[in-house]
Design a protein around this motif. Sequence first.
Motif, mmCIF file in Angstrom:
data_model
loop_
_atom_site.group_PDB
_atom_site.id
_atom_site.type_symbol
_atom_site.label_atom_id
_atom_site.label_comp_id
_atom_site.label_asym_id
_atom_site.label_seq_id
_atom_site.Cartn_x
_atom_site.Cartn_y
_atom_site.Cartn_z
ATOM 1 N N TYR A 78 -0.867 -6.585 -10.916
ATOM 2 C CA TYR A 78 -0.431 -5.249 -10.539
ATOM 3 C C TYR A 78 0.626 -5.350 -9.447
ATOM 4 O O TYR A 78 0.678 -6.321 -8.722
ATOM 5 C CB TYR A 78 -1.593 -4.405 -10.016
ATOM 6 N N PHE A 118 1.375 -2.345 -7.375
ATOM 7 C CA PHE A 118 1.331 -1.168 -6.522
ATOM 8 C C PHE A 118 1.084 -1.565 -5.073
ATOM 9 O O PHE A 118 0.690 -2.697 -4.785
ATOM 10 C CB PHE A 118 0.257 -0.178 -7.010
ATOM 11 N N LYS A 119 1.332 -0.664 -4.151
ATOM 12 C CA LYS A 119 1.156 -0.944 -2.726
ATOM 13 C C LYS A 119 -0.300 -1.308 -2.451
ATOM 14 O O LYS A 119 -1.209 -0.571 -2.823
ATOM 15 C CB LYS A 119 1.554 0.276 -1.901
ATOM 16 N N SER A 141 -1.709 -4.073 -3.712
ATOM 17 C CA SER A 141 -2.185 -4.995 -4.747
ATOM 18 C C SER A 141 -1.959 -6.433 -4.308
ATOM 19 O O SER A 141 -1.290 -6.710 -3.316
ATOM 20 C CB SER A 141 -1.440 -4.745 -6.059
ATOM 21 N N ASP A 186 1.723 -7.258 -4.063
ATOM 22 C CA ASP A 186 2.329 -6.676 -2.864
ATOM 23 C C ASP A 186 1.943 -7.478 -1.627
ATOM 24 O O ASP A 186 2.793 -7.813 -0.795
ATOM 25 C CB ASP A 186 1.890 -5.218 -2.720
#
Length: 55
Positions: A6, A8-9, A11, A14
């Motif tokens: 993933y 997303f912020k 994850s 990240d």
Amino acid sequence: MLSGTYAFKGSESDLLARGLINGGTLDSYKARLLLTCLRTGADLTVITDAFEVRR
């Protein structure tokens, strides 16, 4: 071990991009002992190498 599922912020992708030191399968006690390197002022390379050796 997850490393890119993933983006997303917050994850794993990240966090790795932000400099997360991957502890792999280390339990929390062993990881905490290795993190004492931070208090000694060790270079980031030394710290990440220490985690790589113990995974």
